[in-house]
Design a protein around this motif. Structure first.
Motif, PDB file in Angstrom:
ATOM      1  N   ALA A 123     101.828 -48.825  -0.349  1.00  0.00           N
ATOM      2  CA  ALA A 123     102.428 -47.501  -0.555  1.00  0.00           C
ATOM      3  C   ALA A 123     103.311 -47.118   0.627  1.00  0.00           C
ATOM      4  N   SER A 124     102.867 -47.426   1.809  1.00  0.00           N
ATOM      5  CA  SER A 124     103.642 -47.111   3.008  1.00  0.00           C
ATOM      6  C   SER A 124     104.957 -47.894   3.021  1.00  0.00           C
TER       7      SER A 124
ATOM      8  N   ARG B 227     106.590 -49.010   0.362  1.00  0.00           N
ATOM      9  CA  ARG B 227     107.450 -48.444  -0.686  1.00  0.00           C
ATOM     10  C   ARG B 227     108.087 -47.135  -0.223  1.00  0.00           C
ATOM     11  N   LYS B 228     107.328 -46.317   0.469  1.00  0.00           N
ATOM     12  CA  LYS B 228     107.858 -45.051   0.965  1.00  0.00           C
ATOM     13  C   LYS B 228     108.953 -45.309   2.000  1.00  0.00           C
ATOM     14  N   GLN B 229     108.756 -46.292   2.852  1.00  0.00           N
ATOM     15  CA  GLN B 229     109.760 -46.648   3.858  1.00  0.00           C
ATOM     16  C   GLN B 229     111.056 -47.098   3.187  1.00  0.00           C
TER      17      GLN B 229
ATOM     18  N   LEU C 246     112.104 -46.274   0.157  1.00  0.00           N
ATOM     19  CA  LEU C 246     112.714 -45.103  -0.467  1.00  0.00           C
ATOM     20  C   LEU C 246     113.417 -44.253   0.585  1.00  0.00           C
ATOM     21  N   ARG C 247     112.771 -44.065   1.717  1.00  0.00           N
ATOM     22  CA  ARG C 247     113.354 -43.288   2.815  1.00  0.00           C
ATOM     23  C   ARG C 247     114.665 -43.916   3.281  1.00  0.00           C
TER      24      ARG C 247
ATOM     25  N   PRO D 236     107.140 -36.048   2.776  1.00  0.00           N
ATOM     26  CA  PRO D 236     106.366 -36.448   1.594  1.00  0.00           C
ATOM     27  C   PRO D 236     107.250 -37.150   0.554  1.00  0.00           C
ATOM     28  N   MET D 237     106.624 -37.978  -0.241  1.00  0.00           N
ATOM     29  CA  MET D 237     107.323 -38.759  -1.257  1.00  0.00           C
ATOM     30  C   MET D 237     108.085 -37.858  -2.233  1.00  0.00           C
ATOM     31  N   GLU D 238     107.496 -36.734  -2.628  1.00  0.00           N
ATOM     32  CA  GLU D 238     108.141 -35.828  -3.581  1.00  0.00           C
ATOM     33  C   GLU D 238     109.452 -35.295  -3.006  1.00  0.00           C
TER      34      GLU D 238
ATOM     35  N   LEU E  62     111.317 -36.763  -0.693  1.00  0.00           N
ATOM     36  CA  LEU E  62     112.280 -37.869  -0.645  1.00  0.00           C
ATOM     37  C   LEU E  62     112.923 -38.095  -2.009  1.00  0.00           C
TER      38      LEU E  62
END
Length: 130
Positions: free
Chosen positions: A36-37, A39-41, A43-44, A90-92, A94
């Motif tokens: 998850a971390s 994937r978030k990176q 997306l960021r 937060p993911m939302e 982003l």
């Protein structure tokens, strides 16, 4: 002593004795968190590149669309540093910011798209505040 027969006088065999390691508790959860971390990176980084692309070519957008995009970003209250998004965003947030940038880049975007996106930004902003 024979592990298959157990300890003398105890009567219970030691099944699985010496047959590999027991699974480490929490290993699966740690793997999911790492995934998850990662994937978030990604997306960021993607949203940051969108900001960079928009910033390089502001002349191609109408002033009305730029004003609306600025309103969307203000609703999100996202603080950018040289087109870099905060690490702990937060993911939302982003996702909403990325959609705002894609809306700006989309030449066929309608007023209805803007209204829906503004509503999404307001919901995201409220959920982050409370």
């Amino acid at each position: 002593f024979d592990p298959a027969k157990g300890f003398p006088g105890k009567g219970f065999p030691m099944k699985g004795f010496g047959k590999g390691m027991a699974p480490r508790p929490g290993k699966e959860a740690a793997e999911m968190q790492r995934f998850a971390s990662d994937r978030k990176q990604r997306l960021r980084d993607f949203v940051g590149h969108l900001h960079e692309a928009v910033g390089k070519d502001l002349q191609r957008f109408s002033s009305e669309k730029l004003t609306k995009a600025k309103e969307l970003v203000e609703v999100l209250r996202l603080k950018l540093e040289k087109n870099t998004l905060p690490i702990f965003a937060p993911m939302e947030l982003l996702l909403a910011d990325g959609l705002c940038m894609l809306w700006l880049l989309d030449s066929s975007a309608t007023e209805e798209d803007y209204d829906l996106l503004m509503e999404l930004c307001q919901i995201t902003s409220r959920s982050q505040a409370g």
